[in-house]
Design a protein around this motif. Structure first.
Motif, PDB file in Angstrom:
ATOM      1  N   THR A  14       9.611  33.421  28.632  1.00 36.82           N
ATOM      2  CA  THR A  14       9.663  34.378  29.959  1.00 36.82           C
ATOM      3  C   THR A  14      11.006  35.345  28.572  1.00 36.82           C
ATOM      4  N   TRP A  15      11.100  36.255  29.230  1.00 39.36           N
ATOM      5  CA  TRP A  15      12.684  37.015  28.483  1.00 39.36           C
ATOM      6  C   TRP A  15      12.170  38.245  28.996  1.00 39.36           C
ATOM      7  N   GLY A  16      13.485  38.446  28.808  1.00 41.26           N
ATOM      8  CA  GLY A  16      14.032  39.933  29.653  1.00 41.26           C
ATOM      9  C   GLY A  16      14.527  40.236  31.251  1.00 41.26           C
ATOM     10  N   GLU A  17      15.833  41.017  31.366  1.00 37.99           N
ATOM     11  CA  GLU A  17      16.553  41.072  32.500  1.00 37.99           C
ATOM     12  C   GLU A  17      15.886  42.145  33.172  1.00 37.99           C
ATOM     13  N   PRO A  21      15.487  46.870  28.564  1.00 31.61           N
ATOM     14  CA  PRO A  21      14.898  48.185  27.639  1.00 31.61           C
ATOM     15  C   PRO A  21      13.671  47.085  28.154  1.00 31.61           C
ATOM     16  N   LEU A  68       1.398  42.301  21.025  1.00 34.62           N
ATOM     17  CA  LEU A  68       2.249  42.220  20.068  1.00 34.62           C
ATOM     18  C   LEU A  68       1.684  41.504  19.053  1.00 34.62           C
ATOM     19  N   SER A  82       2.389  37.819  22.008  1.00 30.52           N
ATOM     20  CA  SER A  82       3.704  38.345  22.168  1.00 30.52           C
ATOM     21  C   SER A  82       2.994  39.067  22.883  1.00 30.52           C
ATOM     22  N   MET A  84       4.713  42.259  25.573  1.00 30.51           N
ATOM     23  CA  MET A  84       5.729  43.106  26.680  1.00 30.51           C
ATOM     24  C   MET A  84       5.407  44.301  27.737  1.00 30.51           C
ATOM     25  N   ASP A 119      24.710  39.341  34.571  1.00 27.71           N
ATOM     26  CA  ASP A 119      24.200  40.900  34.407  1.00 27.71           C
ATOM     27  C   ASP A 119      23.930  41.504  35.593  1.00 27.71           C
ATOM     28  N   HIS A 120      24.674  42.012  36.106  1.00 25.98           N
ATOM     29  CA  HIS A 120      24.543  42.245  38.043  1.00 25.98           C
ATOM     30  C   HIS A 120      23.621  43.610  38.057  1.00 25.98           C
ATOM     31  N   ARG A 125      18.501  38.901  35.111  1.00 19.64           N
ATOM     32  CA  ARG A 125      17.539  37.695  34.607  1.00 19.64           C
ATOM     33  C   ARG A 125      17.326  37.146  35.994  1.00 19.64           C
ATOM     34  N   SER A 126      18.010  37.316  37.382  1.00 16.58           N
ATOM     35  CA  SER A 126      17.186  36.914  38.631  1.00 16.58           C
ATOM     36  C   SER A 126      16.720  37.375  39.471  1.00 16.58           C
ATOM     37  N   GLU A 130      11.026  39.147  36.503  1.00 12.57           N
ATOM     38  CA  GLU A 130      10.694  38.298  35.461  1.00 12.57           C
ATOM     39  C   GLU A 130       9.088  38.023  35.820  1.00 12.57           C
TER      40      GLU A 130
ATOM     41  N   ILE B 222      15.136  30.087  34.290  1.00 15.89           N
ATOM     42  CA  ILE B 222      14.193  30.159  35.436  1.00 15.89           C
ATOM     43  C   ILE B 222      12.929  29.032  35.415  1.00 15.89           C
TER      44      ILE B 222
ATOM     45  N   TRP D  15       7.047  34.478  16.878  1.00 18.45           N
ATOM     46  CA  TRP D  15       5.507  34.789  17.047  1.00 18.45           C
ATOM     47  C   TRP D  15       5.806  36.382  15.700  1.00 18.45           C
ATOM     48  N   PRO D  21       1.642  44.840  14.609  1.00 16.10           N
ATOM     49  CA  PRO D  21       3.169  46.068  15.189  1.00 16.10           C
ATOM     50  C   PRO D  21       4.507  45.653  14.776  1.00 16.10           C
ATOM     51  N   SER D  69      17.108  41.327  24.800  1.00 14.67           N
ATOM     52  CA  SER D  69      17.268  40.743  25.984  1.00 14.67           C
ATOM     53  C   SER D  69      18.455  39.717  26.011  1.00 14.67           C
ATOM     54  N   LEU D  72      24.774  40.946  27.467  1.00 10.66           N
ATOM     55  CA  LEU D  72      25.488  42.525  27.988  1.00 10.66           C
ATOM     56  C   LEU D  72      27.362  42.681  27.509  1.00 10.66           C
ATOM     57  N   PRO D  80      17.950  33.826  27.684  1.00  8.86           N
ATOM     58  CA  PRO D  80      16.505  34.123  26.841  1.00  8.86           C
ATOM     59  C   PRO D  80      17.049  35.644  25.647  1.00  8.86           C
TER      60      PRO D  80
END
Lengths: 356, 356, 356, 356
Positions: A14-17, A21, A68, A82, A84, A119-120, A125-126, A130, B222, D15, D21, D69, D72, D80
């Motif tokens: 997994t990824w992303g904050e 975006p 995706l 994938s 999103m 990244d506050h 991420r925390s 997620e 994570i 991936w 897409p 991601s 910052l 990640p």
């Protein structure tokens, strides 16, 4: 050794904050030719998404998932899937105050000590955001397990208030905003949690997840034990502080006679006379229901001012505004189910590899 | 994806059955130039070995460890350390009766369903004898952590009898056969456990392990969370049914205000005013003491006859003779310490890799 | 992430130094119920062991293997198989001179720069003696692959002297000390290698390994490609400097028309009209013979004095005495076979996991 | 054990299909606080992107990368890094004819045998388009390695035509459409490749990648050897059939004296007098330049009709239209550089973990 992946053969990264975006995950190792489309995943995400009752955060996220890759004409191809989910309602302004202060109970201080940067915005991420990726991956895991395996979760304790297990009714779980299997308790919890919410406070919860229909033989000694993997997977969920299987901590108080589940043949099938083991012996499933419980601590974001320090080492106070769940444990229920599904799907493939 | 390995950078692979010629492990990833000789490992093994009091199995095993590789002139070379312990007192005859019956509470049935074959002699691979390899590996892990980190364990509940935490005294732990930190409780436990033992029954226990001196920043979101890895590692110990960190299951009953550990500067150092978190936030160590607890079920081998079935599907009864610990939880204490040491050593290396 | 392990599901961890008490390996992930006893492994070890002709080192090692775990009544149990080979003829004195000098072409300097310590006796961990463990593991891998898969190797170039492929005869391979499939070349090589040996020099070799009977579908895009894993496995053998599959480097000179193997149906079966691909397309086996080649550099231990430096940075010279193979490539043949077997066994299990 | 991931500590998961897409990757394990923005990645992608000369495919893809991601304020956070590249010019119609036929030399048949389903549009997952993700990840890997390490690649053979190494000039590489370091050869290649292209045929190539400034000590015996990982990584690139390090296959023809690189002290620094080893001994870097070469087979998509079969087992013919590179080896050059960068970044972190 990715720290953002779990599973060995059924492997999810997994990824992303929270305020980036998008968030998402890559699901690898899925067998080919399984029927999969976006609604198959969306239905599980909808159970976790915020804003469904007054007892969850008012952040508005549709949590719409896009596939995706890895699916052709509605079928998995065996290549990585994938997924999103775009972030829609990220109000980063809300977090300006906490840029330089560590929120007690949150990961702020620990991240900062580890990385020297954090990244506050919304926890970065925390953030529990997620866990949407986990639920999406869990939907794929359920496909692998097939219809003969059912995985369900329920909140069995809200704050200090436990359910009465004699009133357990799975149909009740979908009827109240708490995933509570005891209708009477659910009613009492409404008043309790309204009080907590209005006080700007928070409370914890205990969730039970149960997998039925799991064949005997899944899991593997010694460090690939099914219960060890379940424990690790559940403890990896945000805010979880304890995990138990079957009789759990209660097992310490049982006698050897009470603890060891006796066996009998019943109509040509093996039957256990009790399930203190929670469906797992020696790290391997026995064919009984797999029963796990996990404890979620109270939401750390509360309105009352708390003592803390700043990044540059000064004493200060903080009270968290933002929009928060008074009890994150509630929305952790579908996450717990998803993690259990992922562990079981992984072990199903692992078992098939070694034992055919 | 070896099921008989744990750790990622500090990686231990164990092998061996209870009644085979030997057991052992291969410890990989150890930094070079650490001072290591057999006595450094033996002292920890001696704490786990059987026959040290009337409350443990009477099987006579010196558990003498040999270093077969990875050490030159008393120093680690960075290559794999192979450790071997010969089995000395394996009375396989004792196990003839159970060849075709499944002992309730044991891994017998699950192994047989998984593999279609099982080494029934003394539990084979599922015997707690395997934990000697864990303790040996833990001794190497402690070397990596260095003298500034101390890892200690204590039994805090024997059967239903809990200690009084206000009487906690670490020096007491080495003075009684229970690793009990409460001298008064230890005395009461003697009578209790004698009763259990004479009745041919067994009981469970709860163990607390504490790591002090661990720097902030170990662990990784994570799915590589420090607490998730600790939970998995402790749950992988034989007979463990529950794991908790810090306030653990009790966290569910706390208010948000009670739960979130406040912070203050004290003489230029960061100080937490409580430790409900058990030293871990967001999966990363905070510099506080790391506190974990695990519950061990009662020994499944008991004298009273229990209902079970045979391999060919007939109802029968079984009572286990052999030589058994009335409470396996006691000897699980050094094993829990060892697992905690291994997880921390692994994360120390992982942290150094990513964050320098 | 053990650097001393290979494979994912069929996973082998090796340990041991050339002049320590023993070497060995732990083989994990083996399916249960396969017939296995020590002679099944010994027969393959005997093909690699030193001292079988004047063209290999005169060190006397019986390379007798012991099975320490994982087998019951002649059958695998699914638990880790621990194999041990004692070192018998380690003359560490021979190596006193090289304690403080780096032998050109050897791993001495690199180990010392990495670890700050090295076991200089016989090359320590970097000795080709480690490959005995690979051959032992390969014997288990062959069991998993079953009788329908055959894996064979042959030396196709000794020093600058290539075989004539039109004379290829697999039966010749066992009849000469070079595993050479061209009887005429084998005879010429005797004189050549005697010359090299008497001059105290050494030479390289190219080995071809071929797996027949491998089903289509093994391997996995993108980073788990069968050919990528074969390349890594063969390159991990001591002294290997190049690996190729099918047409290999020659593929660069082919036209697109020559390169792409055409297909036809033959008696209801798929038939390829050529095998430039070496049995692998897109990282996945096609059912054709899998063909790989690897180049082994000349033995670095030679009699003539060579310029080198000492540990404390002084220019010096060295000539290696000890007892060495004039061409390590010869004994690398069974090692290459073993590695190919291990990769295929691993992928067989991986394929079964994902695709059933 | 994801088959779509590479690396252990620096871990990349890719991936996406050619005609889906988007494609992308998740880069995990990156140290925090490295400066990173989209242009840092885009510059490397631009070197690989199609349509830059008449010698590459005319498919129009801007290959614009987005960071979703892990970054910052222009700095990596240690979490990640998700990278996405949208597919813009996917003409799936072009591929209708091949839906039911297997293209010789392509992965079509192998995928279908493995999965029972394949995304035929543009090669789906097996398309070289996936290598854009590798190049993106390689850009992050270069950041980790820092400015003191330079990684460069060059085409040294096009079809059967080799460069003259005495004319090697790194500045020439950027001046011609072939990444050719020999200006004279580059000119000759234009005519040759125009002929191949107009004939609707294709040719192969050999690429050399060189890493300068790599510190001694990276890599790890035995199965984590730096050269073994490089071999696996390069062989995992589409269409690669051979890999060699240093003298490579040529090492087989060297004498022991020629092969073993001698050492001398030069101004207080260790100097090697040659580099047959290609900068790696015993699987560990020596501080010399790391030199690897790989052979790429001719593009399998060619205009002339080729014999093949259909999915339902009938003989047929096929000629591939679409838009293809006459020599995929050219655009493989930046991919080879990226893979080398990824392997080195991974080993840098691994070395730091174990050896500090």
């Amino acid at each position: 050794m990715s720290s953002n992946s779990y599973g060995t053969l059924f492997r999810v990264t997994t990824w992303g904050e929270s305020h980036g975006p998008a968030i998402g995950c890559v699901v690898d190792g899925t067998p080919p030719l399984l029927p999969l489309s976006e609604p198959d995943i969306q239905r599980w995400l909808d159970r976790r998404k915020p804003g469904t009752s007054r007892f969850t955060t008012q952040r508005k996220e549709s949590d719409t998932v896009r596939i995706l890759s890895g699916v052709l004409d509605g079928k998995t191809t065996g290549t990585p899937i994938s997924l999103m989910i775009e972030n829609e309602d990220a109000r980063s302004r809300d977090y300006d105050e906490i840029k330089d202060k560590f929120r007690p109970g949150h990961a702020d201080y620990a991240y900062w000590k580890k990385y020297g940067i954090r990244d506050h915005r919304g926890g970065g991420r925390s953030s529990a955001r997620e866990t949407a990726s986990r639920v999406a991956a869990g939907a794929v895991a359920r496909l692998i397990l097939g219809d003969s395996v059912s995985i369900r979760g329920a909140v069995i304790q809200l704050g200090p208030h436990k359910i009465d297990r004699s009133r357990w009714d799975w149909t009740a779980v979908e009827d109240n905003p708490f995933w509570c299997p005891d209708r009477q308790a659910a009613q009492a919890w409404e008043g309790y949690l309204d009080g907590v919410r209005k006080a700007g406070s928070s409370c914890g919860a205990v969730i039970e997840v149960v997998a039925a229909g799991v064949p005997a033989g899944l899991g593997a000694p010694i460090y690939g034990k099914l219960d060890a993997d379940i424990a690790g997977a559940l403890m990896s969920i945000n805010a979880v502080k304890g995990v138990e299987i079957g009789a759990g901590f209660g097992a310490a108080s049982l006698s050897g006679e009470e603890n060891a589940d006796e066996m009998r043949m019943r109509d040509g099938e093996v039957a256990f006379l009790s399930n203190q083991a929670g469906g797992i012996l020696g790290g391997i499933s026995t064919g009984q229901e797999i029963v796990a419980r996990f404890a979620v601590k109270p939401t750390s974001s509360i309105l009352s001012a708390r003592k803390t320090i700043t990044k540059d080492g000064r004493d200060t106070e903080i009270s968290t505004k933002g929009r928060h769940d008074p009890c994150v444990g509630i929305r952790a229920t579908p996450v717990g189910e998803a993690m259990l599904a992922c562990v079981l799907a992984d072990h199903l493939l692992r078992h098939r590899a070694q034992c055919g």
